[in-house]
Write an enzyme that holds these catalytic residues in place. Sequence first.
Site, short mmCIF file in Angstrom:
data_model
loop_
_atom_site.label_atom_id
_atom_site.label_comp_id
_atom_site.label_asym_id
_atom_site.label_seq_id
_atom_site.Cartn_x
_atom_site.Cartn_y
_atom_site.Cartn_z
CB THR A 172 -1.00 -0.03 1.22
OG1 THR A 172 -1.48 -1.17 1.32
CG2 THR A 172 -1.89 1.17 1.30
CD GLU A 227 -3.65 -8.51 10.73
OE1 GLU A 227 -3.57 -9.16 11.92
OE2 GLU A 227 -2.90 -7.33 10.62
CB CYS A 265 -4.25 -1.92 7.22
SG CYS A 265 -3.16 -3.15 6.54
#
Length: 456
Positions: A124, A158, A266
């Site tokens: 990312t 996850e 994230c």
Amino acid sequence: MTLRISVIGTGYLGATHAACMAEMGYEVIGLDIDKTKLDALAAGILPFHEPGLPELLRKHVASGRLRFTDSYAEVAAGADIHFITVGTPQRADSQSADMSYVDGAVDSLLEHINGDALIVGKSTVPVGTARRLSEKIAQGAKAGSSIALAWNPEFLREGFAVQDTLRPDRLVYGLDNGRGLELLREVYAPVLALDTPEVVTDLETSELVKVAANAFLATKISFINAFAEVTETVGGDIKVLADAIGYDKRIGRRFLNAGVGFGGGCLPKDIRALQARVSELGLSQTMGFLAEVDQINLRRRDRVVSLASHMLGNELADKQVSVLGVTFKPNSDDVRDSPALDIAVRLYNEGAEVSVYDPEGNANAAGRFPRLNYVDSYTEAAKNADLVLVLTEWDEFRELQPADLASVVSQRKLIDGRNVLDRPEWREQGWSITGPGEYFELGNMAPATTAIPVQS
């Protein structure tokens, strides 16, 4: 000929991608600079918890389809397509993402690639990174080499990473002048055979897709938590409110769950990096709302600490507090930016004696904050507790019954931080229980009309 694939970076994303590529039938070589990690992976041992991945790793290390190295020369000679899966953490001196690992991977590949190759970014990154790297590759490729760059963002959850890799809900390819599309489609042929939607676009759009998705999810979570602040003040049922608006197909019910907020490696990092990047582009106001999304999220932690103090007579010093769950979400051992761990630490810093139990996260949490008392079961954590907090919605906590803890606690007081327990049932069994979106006076726990002040 069987495609030969390299995966640069063998952290959470890289190890998952490498094992799943091997499962698809390819020869895969994973590269990392951490020799200890490589030795563990070669032995079939993961340094993190992810359901289903250890089995896949061991299967393909044994089959010979998956091997590991620290040599870029070996990777360049032994693979046709190189996936970059290194981390892009938040910089220590700003909210921007640290691109040093991505740049280092590309530089090292350029030093060693002779001939044709495709480099595919999965990390990312801030928008504009891929275009910059494409120019670097064009200038730095060796004479006689033809190296294309594509961007193929990951959308792993996850706890569901294997499923999300082998059966993703979409594939996105960002291409520079269309180069690399044929090879990407060859790589993902087993996935495309499952009628997986395919989005073919430019480099910039592919970079924005991932951060846009994470910004939207973070906004949705903070939206319902903002309304939880309202219902905590005036009354109302936040779960019924979420159900009611969730019936609207334009909104949907998923991620409309009031709680202690989002965390992990994230969402917090990505929304901050997005704000930093658009500010660099002269668009500082464009993503300004994300700053409030972040603040709402952090206020949930303040709220729980205030509520815990209030339930214990505004005196946390020397109180026995049990924290059930310190990972940022269930089915993971990830405690990065975990609201649950942050709350546990804040309670400790207020003087409470904090006992912690998490099915997978104790070791990682202890590595970050060793002074908490980490134990091996929820009953041990709750022993002599004046207050129990459920902060991560593991199944074994969702399934807790009032009698499971009643005989071990000192006081029957509980904060259901994830709104997963049947509160009327617990109250019938003599428990004082509350949680996000709800305020109850102590004693009879009847609904109140005034809120507990939130700590600033």
